[in-house]
Design a protein around this motif. Structure first.
Motif, PDB file in Angstrom:
ATOM      1  N   THR A  25       0.843  -1.175   0.074  1.00 28.71           N
ATOM      2  CA  THR A  25      -0.090  -0.129   0.102  1.00 28.71           C
ATOM      3  C   THR A  25       0.770   1.311  -0.069  1.00 28.71           C
ATOM      4  N   GLY A  26       2.076   1.153  -0.295  1.00 21.77           N
ATOM      5  CA  GLY A  26       3.134   2.143  -0.176  1.00 21.77           C
ATOM      6  C   GLY A  26       3.083   3.340  -1.250  1.00 21.77           C
ATOM      7  N   GLY A  27       3.173   4.507  -0.906  1.00 22.44           N
ATOM      8  CA  GLY A  27       2.998   5.537  -1.826  1.00 22.44           C
ATOM      9  C   GLY A  27       1.581   6.285  -2.008  1.00 22.44           C
ATOM     10  N   ASN A  28       1.522   7.538  -2.203  1.00 23.98           N
ATOM     11  CA  ASN A  28       0.400   8.083  -2.706  1.00 23.98           C
ATOM     12  C   ASN A  28       0.430   9.053  -3.742  1.00 23.98           C
ATOM     13  N   PHE A  29      -0.480   9.214  -4.569  1.00 21.63           N
ATOM     14  CA  PHE A  29      -0.539   9.936  -5.959  1.00 21.63           C
ATOM     15  C   PHE A  29      -1.682  10.794  -6.020  1.00 21.63           C
ATOM     16  N   SER A  30      -1.588  12.039  -6.583  1.00 21.66           N
ATOM     17  CA  SER A  30      -2.458  12.997  -6.988  1.00 21.66           C
ATOM     18  C   SER A  30      -2.532  13.598  -8.181  1.00 21.66           C
ATOM     19  N   VAL A  31      -3.559  14.090  -8.754  1.00 17.51           N
ATOM     20  CA  VAL A  31      -3.523  14.940  -9.965  1.00 17.51           C
ATOM     21  C   VAL A  31      -4.573  16.073  -9.614  1.00 17.51           C
ATOM     22  N   VAL A  32      -4.385  17.284 -10.300  1.00 13.16           N
ATOM     23  CA  VAL A  32      -5.284  18.401  -9.987  1.00 13.16           C
ATOM     24  C   VAL A  32      -6.205  18.189 -11.089  1.00 13.16           C
ATOM     25  N   THR A  33      -7.427  18.654 -10.907  1.00 12.80           N
ATOM     26  CA  THR A  33      -8.640  18.387 -11.741  1.00 12.80           C
ATOM     27  C   THR A  33      -8.877  19.821 -12.288  1.00 12.80           C
ATOM     28  N   ILE A  78       0.383  17.018   2.689  1.00 12.19           N
ATOM     29  CA  ILE A  78       1.511  17.435   2.016  1.00 12.19           C
ATOM     30  C   ILE A  78       1.389  17.687   0.466  1.00 12.19           C
ATOM     31  N   HIS A  79       0.428  16.598  -0.064  1.00  9.53           N
ATOM     32  CA  HIS A  79       0.020  16.856  -1.533  1.00  9.53           C
ATOM     33  C   HIS A  79      -0.484  18.571  -1.624  1.00  9.53           C
ATOM     34  N   LEU A  80      -1.503  18.754  -1.007  1.00  8.48           N
ATOM     35  CA  LEU A  80      -2.023  20.057  -1.006  1.00  8.48           C
ATOM     36  C   LEU A  80      -0.915  21.247  -0.841  1.00  8.48           C
ATOM     37  N   GLN A  81      -0.054  21.155   0.000  1.00  9.00           N
ATOM     38  CA  GLN A  81       0.940  21.905   0.148  1.00  9.00           C
ATOM     39  C   GLN A  81       1.937  22.371  -0.838  1.00  9.00           C
ATOM     40  N   ILE A  82       2.159  21.117  -1.750  1.00 10.27           N
ATOM     41  CA  ILE A  82       2.810  21.213  -2.798  1.00 10.27           C
ATOM     42  C   ILE A  82       2.336  21.749  -3.881  1.00 10.27           C
ATOM     43  N   VAL A  83       1.099  21.516  -4.143  1.00  8.62           N
ATOM     44  CA  VAL A  83       0.285  21.873  -5.332  1.00  8.62           C
ATOM     45  C   VAL A  83       0.053  23.734  -5.185  1.00  8.62           C
ATOM     46  N   ALA A  84      -0.160  23.969  -3.830  1.00  3.88           N
ATOM     47  CA  ALA A  84      -0.236  25.448  -3.318  1.00  3.88           C
ATOM     48  C   ALA A  84       1.170  26.120  -3.838  1.00  3.88           C
ATOM     49  N   SER A  85       2.110  25.433  -3.185  1.00  7.58           N
ATOM     50  CA  SER A  85       3.671  26.088  -3.364  1.00  7.58           C
ATOM     51  C   SER A  85       4.182  26.217  -4.701  1.00  7.58           C
ATOM     52  N   MET A 144       1.212  14.649  10.711  1.00 12.39           N
ATOM     53  CA  MET A 144       0.927  15.103   9.253  1.00 12.39           C
ATOM     54  C   MET A 144       0.768  16.693   9.443  1.00 12.39           C
ATOM     55  N   PRO A 145       0.099  17.247  10.082  1.00  9.85           N
ATOM     56  CA  PRO A 145      -0.041  18.537  10.268  1.00  9.85           C
ATOM     57  C   PRO A 145       1.382  19.610  10.379  1.00  9.85           C
ATOM     58  N   ALA A 146       2.240  18.885  11.232  1.00 10.99           N
ATOM     59  CA  ALA A 146       3.498  19.583  11.510  1.00 10.99           C
ATOM     60  C   ALA A 146       4.413  19.155  10.272  1.00 10.99           C
ATOM     61  N   LEU A 147       4.270  17.881   9.791  1.00  7.73           N
ATOM     62  CA  LEU A 147       5.280  17.448   8.607  1.00  7.73           C
ATOM     63  C   LEU A 147       4.777  18.448   7.283  1.00  7.73           C
ATOM     64  N   ALA A 148       3.492  18.550   7.222  1.00 10.27           N
ATOM     65  CA  ALA A 148       3.059  19.595   5.942  1.00 10.27           C
ATOM     66  C   ALA A 148       3.510  21.039   6.231  1.00 10.27           C
ATOM     67  N   ALA A 149       3.643  21.546   7.383  1.00  8.66           N
ATOM     68  CA  ALA A 149       4.074  22.873   7.591  1.00  8.66           C
ATOM     69  C   ALA A 149       5.509  22.854   7.331  1.00  8.66           C
ATOM     70  N   ALA A 150       6.120  21.782   7.741  1.00  5.52           N
ATOM     71  CA  ALA A 150       7.946  21.781   7.293  1.00  5.52           C
ATOM     72  C   ALA A 150       7.998  21.736   5.959  1.00  5.52           C
ATOM     73  N   VAL A 151       7.178  21.118   4.975  1.00  2.00           N
ATOM     74  CA  VAL A 151       7.303  20.827   3.888  1.00  2.00           C
ATOM     75  C   VAL A 151       7.200  22.279   3.234  1.00  2.00           C
TER      76      VAL A 151
END
Ligand SMILES: [Zn+2]
Length: 202
Positions: A25-33, A78-85, A144-151
């Motif tokens: 189940t490793g990894g995760n993947f997203s695409v922006v619609t 983390i995905h949301l953070q990368i898309v925003a940044s 996760m909130p702390a990790l996403a902020a660090a990202v």
């Protein structure tokens, strides 16, 4: 649901799984619609058996739609953070042997430097093997909130990076669309394997 994008995302995930980059189940993947939501792989699903109807839709605030009862990945923030940044159109996160080993080995330096390799030219905007790619490494965390902020802080401080590592965990990379993001995964994993084999004579 954006049907073509969903099918394309599932195809990319199956291919990465077949390449040994998303075992179990490793990894995760997203695409922006086109509407700006995130179409994302669900939590706890074998990536080799992923189906279109299992994908989850997440909006920019993290609210969930799509498959009934589906749970988005724990790493959605983390995905949301990368898309925003980065204004990314797709974000891919893989667990591999080489990215896990290198993330652990270089964590104390906070980054891995790669240069002198022709395959660097597979990263968007890179035109020479003399390019210096600095791959930031963050400590892994289950908060996760702390990790996403660090990202978010790291991405602001490292405007040139094409991806980053979580130590002992995996790679995050992205692209303007799914095919560019997929190319970045393959390029990084090639660069990681060469770097690790070169450093250890293996
Ligand atoms: Zn992960």
């Amino acid at each position: 649901m954006a049907v073509d994008l969903a099918a394309e995302l599932v195809e990319v995930v199956h291919r990465l799984h077949a390449q040994g980059l998303a075992q179990g189940t490793g990894g995760n993947f997203s695409v922006v619609t086109p509407g700006g939501a995130l179409l994302m792989t669900p939590s706890g699903v074998d990536k080799g058996r992923l189906r279109v109807e299992q994908l989850v839709v997440v909006d920019a605030s993290g609210r969930i739609g799509g498959a009934v009862g589906a749970k988005p990945s724990a790493e959605t923030a983390i995905h949301l953070q990368i898309v925003a940044s980065r204004g990314a159109g797709a974000v891919l996160h893989v667990h591999s042997i080489w990215n896990t080993l290198l993330g652990l080995e270089h964590a104390k330096h906070g980054a891995l430097a790669i240069t002198g390799l022709e395959m660097l030219k597979g990263l968007a905007g890179v035109t020479t093997h003399e390019h210096h790619e600095r791959v930031p490494i963050l400590p892994n965390s289950q908060d996760m909130p702390a990790l996403a902020a660090a990202v978010g802080r790291m991405l602001a401080a490292e405007p040139a990076c094409h991806g980053f590592l979580l130590a002992g965990h995996g790679l995050y990379t992205w692209g303007k669309d799914l095919s560019e993001a997929q190319r970045h995964v393959e390029i990084f994993e090639f660069l990681f394997e060469v770097t690790a084999r070169q450093q250890h004579g293996r």
